[in-house]
Design a protein around this motif. Structure first.
Motif, mmCIF file in Angstrom:
data_model
loop_
_atom_site.group_PDB
_atom_site.id
_atom_site.type_symbol
_atom_site.label_atom_id
_atom_site.label_comp_id
_atom_site.label_asym_id
_atom_site.label_seq_id
_atom_site.Cartn_x
_atom_site.Cartn_y
_atom_site.Cartn_z
ATOM 1 N N GLU A 39 54.669 36.202 58.425
ATOM 2 C CA GLU A 39 53.357 36.187 59.072
ATOM 3 C C GLU A 39 53.217 37.337 60.066
ATOM 4 O O GLU A 39 52.178 37.997 60.151
ATOM 5 C CB GLU A 39 53.151 34.839 59.783
ATOM 6 C CG GLU A 39 51.782 34.659 60.419
ATOM 7 C CD GLU A 39 50.631 34.829 59.430
ATOM 8 O OE1 GLU A 39 50.828 34.558 58.235
ATOM 9 O OE2 GLU A 39 49.548 35.270 59.863
ATOM 10 N N ALA A 42 52.731 40.484 58.104
ATOM 11 C CA ALA A 42 51.381 40.543 57.523
ATOM 12 C C ALA A 42 50.348 40.922 58.584
ATOM 13 O O ALA A 42 49.469 41.753 58.349
ATOM 14 C CB ALA A 42 51.038 39.198 56.899
ATOM 15 N N GLU A 43 50.466 40.315 59.750
ATOM 16 C CA GLU A 43 49.486 40.592 60.814
ATOM 17 C C GLU A 43 49.590 42.028 61.302
ATOM 18 O O GLU A 43 48.585 42.707 61.530
ATOM 19 C CB GLU A 43 49.699 39.617 61.971
ATOM 20 C CG GLU A 43 49.154 38.228 61.671
ATOM 21 C CD GLU A 43 49.332 37.286 62.852
ATOM 22 O OE1 GLU A 43 49.756 37.762 63.924
ATOM 23 O OE2 GLU A 43 49.050 36.090 62.679
ATOM 24 N N GLU B 28 42.635 42.829 53.719
ATOM 25 C CA GLU B 28 43.722 42.092 54.353
ATOM 26 C C GLU B 28 44.387 41.105 53.397
ATOM 27 O O GLU B 28 45.608 40.928 53.418
ATOM 28 C CB GLU B 28 43.208 41.354 55.598
ATOM 29 C CG GLU B 28 44.319 40.674 56.366
ATOM 30 C CD GLU B 28 43.845 40.055 57.663
ATOM 31 O OE1 GLU B 28 42.797 40.472 58.175
ATOM 32 O OE2 GLU B 28 44.540 39.148 58.155
ATOM 33 N N TRP B 31 46.783 42.841 51.183
ATOM 34 C CA TRP B 31 47.989 43.185 51.937
ATOM 35 C C TRP B 31 48.894 41.970 52.106
ATOM 36 O O TRP B 31 50.104 42.042 51.924
ATOM 37 C CB TRP B 31 47.597 43.758 53.303
ATOM 38 C CG TRP B 31 48.753 43.859 54.251
ATOM 39 C CD1 TRP B 31 48.994 43.079 55.354
ATOM 40 C CD2 TRP B 31 49.862 44.767 54.168
ATOM 41 N NE1 TRP B 31 50.162 43.445 55.958
ATOM 42 C CE2 TRP B 31 50.715 44.473 55.264
ATOM 43 C CE3 TRP B 31 50.219 45.791 53.278
ATOM 44 C CZ2 TRP B 31 51.894 45.177 55.486
ATOM 45 C CZ3 TRP B 31 51.399 46.487 53.512
ATOM 46 C CH2 TRP B 31 52.217 46.180 54.598
ATOM 47 N N ARG B 32 48.302 40.842 52.426
ATOM 48 C CA ARG B 32 49.101 39.624 52.613
ATOM 49 C C ARG B 32 49.786 39.204 51.311
ATOM 50 O O ARG B 32 50.920 38.721 51.327
ATOM 51 C CB ARG B 32 48.218 38.487 53.141
ATOM 52 C CG ARG B 32 47.864 38.650 54.610
ATOM 53 C CD ARG B 32 46.999 37.509 55.144
ATOM 54 N NE ARG B 32 46.728 37.694 56.562
ATOM 55 C CZ ARG B 32 47.548 37.325 57.546
ATOM 56 N NH1 ARG B 32 48.696 36.718 57.248
ATOM 57 N NH2 ARG B 32 47.243 37.542 58.807
ATOM 58 N N VAL B 35 52.767 41.441 50.953
ATOM 59 C CA VAL B 35 53.830 41.029 51.878
ATOM 60 C C VAL B 35 54.520 39.777 51.366
ATOM 61 O O VAL B 35 55.765 39.687 51.361
ATOM 62 C CB VAL B 35 53.260 40.816 53.299
ATOM 63 C CG1 VAL B 35 54.302 40.192 54.217
ATOM 64 C CG2 VAL B 35 52.765 42.136 53.885
ATOM 65 N N ASP B 36 53.731 38.803 50.915
ATOM 66 C CA ASP B 36 54.318 37.562 50.401
ATOM 67 C C ASP B 36 55.265 37.819 49.231
ATOM 68 O O ASP B 36 56.273 37.137 49.066
ATOM 69 C CB ASP B 36 53.211 36.594 49.958
ATOM 70 C CG ASP B 36 52.534 35.947 51.155
ATOM 71 O OD1 ASP B 36 53.103 36.031 52.263
ATOM 72 O OD2 ASP B 36 51.437 35.388 50.991
ATOM 73 N N TRP B 39 58.513 40.433 51.171
ATOM 74 C CA TRP B 39 59.209 40.481 52.453
ATOM 75 C C TRP B 39 60.563 39.764 52.444
ATOM 76 O O TRP B 39 61.534 40.244 53.043
ATOM 77 C CB TRP B 39 58.299 39.973 53.594
ATOM 78 C CG TRP B 39 58.158 38.479 53.713
ATOM 79 C CD1 TRP B 39 57.232 37.693 53.104
ATOM 80 C CD2 TRP B 39 58.967 37.612 54.515
ATOM 81 N NE1 TRP B 39 57.410 36.380 53.455
ATOM 82 C CE2 TRP B 39 58.451 36.294 54.327
ATOM 83 C CE3 TRP B 39 60.046 37.794 55.358
ATOM 84 C CZ2 TRP B 39 59.008 35.200 54.971
ATOM 85 C CZ3 TRP B 39 60.603 36.689 55.992
ATOM 86 C CH2 TRP B 39 60.080 35.411 55.795
#
Lengths: 170, 198
Positions: A39, A42-43, B28, B31-32, B35-36, B39
């Motif tokens: 999180e 992501a932020e 956004e 992007w999330r 990342v998911d 990461w």
């Protein structure tokens, strides 16, 4: 299609269990990641992509980190440097000033003392008792102070010479 | 020959170019999603190589900051190698960080990454009880592999990369990597059977 399924055909049956164990170890390591890290990433990335952050975060202490490079220890270092500089300046000024005469003219001859007394009495009689302080009085006062300083210096030199002679005699 | 199923660690790459394109435009959600997908894999790779959770966390974060910055500035051009690029950034970032820490801390053999990770693994073993003895033994054995063998094992099993992607990343023929993977597993087997040797 899942690319990960491109099994290594060179791995024999005898090593398949080990391969599976490595996969399980990888799963565990991935699962051990801090839950909030994703999180946070992501932020942070979202704010960079939206232009609200410049994206200059780097590992602490690396050269590409202009923000974190300016850290508390470096503030302390700067403060210590400034303090050292000030102390040096004060010490230099202090050492250059004439030393104060020792005590009540210890060791000075009575002749010097009597000269000073006489001059002070003369000055006091002439100006201090006069209530009309003006520029002339201050000019004279300054002159008298110069004279006093000169006498002090003479007395101090004599005293130093005396002490020096005593040390040499020892 | 029967093939044992391997856990599906690597997410599908379908739609990745579109995701990258959307993310670089400031989407956004795209992007999330990116990342998911990645990461945890980046974290696991770094964690396995350095043996330290704090450093792994920091490096992982740094890698994605680089990724976002490159996407925003147009510094990354998608040519079907995003994943290889991402893990390469992670490996380089960790290598740089370990070099930097070596300059500032107790010197160790600069050519032996395994030594550092082994030390980290020992520290982990002292501090954690989340992994059982079998996994600890396996981690220790991986840490004792020669660098090239260890690299492919960690890219494959911790980062969850396909051999095709690893070949892209390391710029080596896939056959060479398959042989190296096989050799690494044989060494691991030996190390597991004879702990302390190697």
């Amino acid at each position: 299609m899942n690319d990960y399924n491109d099994h290594n055909p060179e791995i024999p049956e005898t090593l398949r269990d080990l391969e599976a164990s490595l996969d399980a170890l990888g799963d565990r390591t991935r699962a051990s990641a801090p839950q909030d890290l994703g999180e946070r990433i992501a932020e942070e990335g979202a704010s960079i992509l939206s232009g609200t952050q410049q994206g200059e975060l780097r590992l602490a202490g690396t050269e590409a980190d202009p923000v974190r490079r300016w850290t508390l220890p470096q503030h302390w270092s700067l403060a210590a440097s400034i303090a050292l500089l000030l102390i040096s300046v004060v010490a230099a000024i202090t050492l250059q000033q004439p030393a104060a005469p020792p005590g009540p003219m210890a060791g000075a001859d009575t002749e010097s003392e009597s000269v000073l007394d006489d001059e002070w009495i003369e000055f006091e009689t002439a100006y201090v008792s006069d209530t009309t302080w003006n520029d002339e009085a201050f000019t004279l006062l300054s002159s008298e102070l110069d004279s006093l300083e000169s006498n002090f210096s003479t007395a101090w030199t004599l005293d130093e010479n005396l002490n020096l002679n005593e040390e040499e005699s020892l | 020959m029967e093939v044992m199923p391997i856990p599906h660690s690597e997410p599908p790459t379908d739609g990745l170019p579109a995701l990258l394109d959307a993310a670089s435009s400031g989407d956004e959600q795209a992007w999330r999603t990116l990342v998911d997908r990645y990461w945890r894999r980046v974290y696991a790779l770094v964690r396995s190589r350095c043996g330290r959770s704090d450093l792994a966390e920091e490096v992982t974060q740094s890698v994605f900051v680089t990724c976002a910055t490159k996407l925003r500035d147009g510094g990354y051009q998608e040519r079907g190698k995003f994943e290889s690029w991402l893990f390469l950034v992670a490996m380089n970032r960790l290598r740089d960080e370990l070099r930097r820490q070596r300059r500032q801390a107790t010197p160790t053999n600069p050519d032996n990454m395994a030594g550092i990770a082994s030390e980290g693994s020992r520290r982990d073993a002292d501090n954690r009880d989340e992994l059982n003895e079998q996994f600890e033994a396996l981690k220790e054995a991986v840490a004792q592999l020669p660098e090239q063998d260890r690299e492919i094992v960690e890219l494959r099993h911790h980062a969850g990369m396909s051999f095709k992607r690893i070949a892209q990343m390391l710029d080596e023929p896939i056959g060479t990597l398959l042989a190296r993977h096989h050799r690494a597993l044989k060494k691991l087997r030996t190390l597991m059977e004879e702990p302390g040797e190697g």
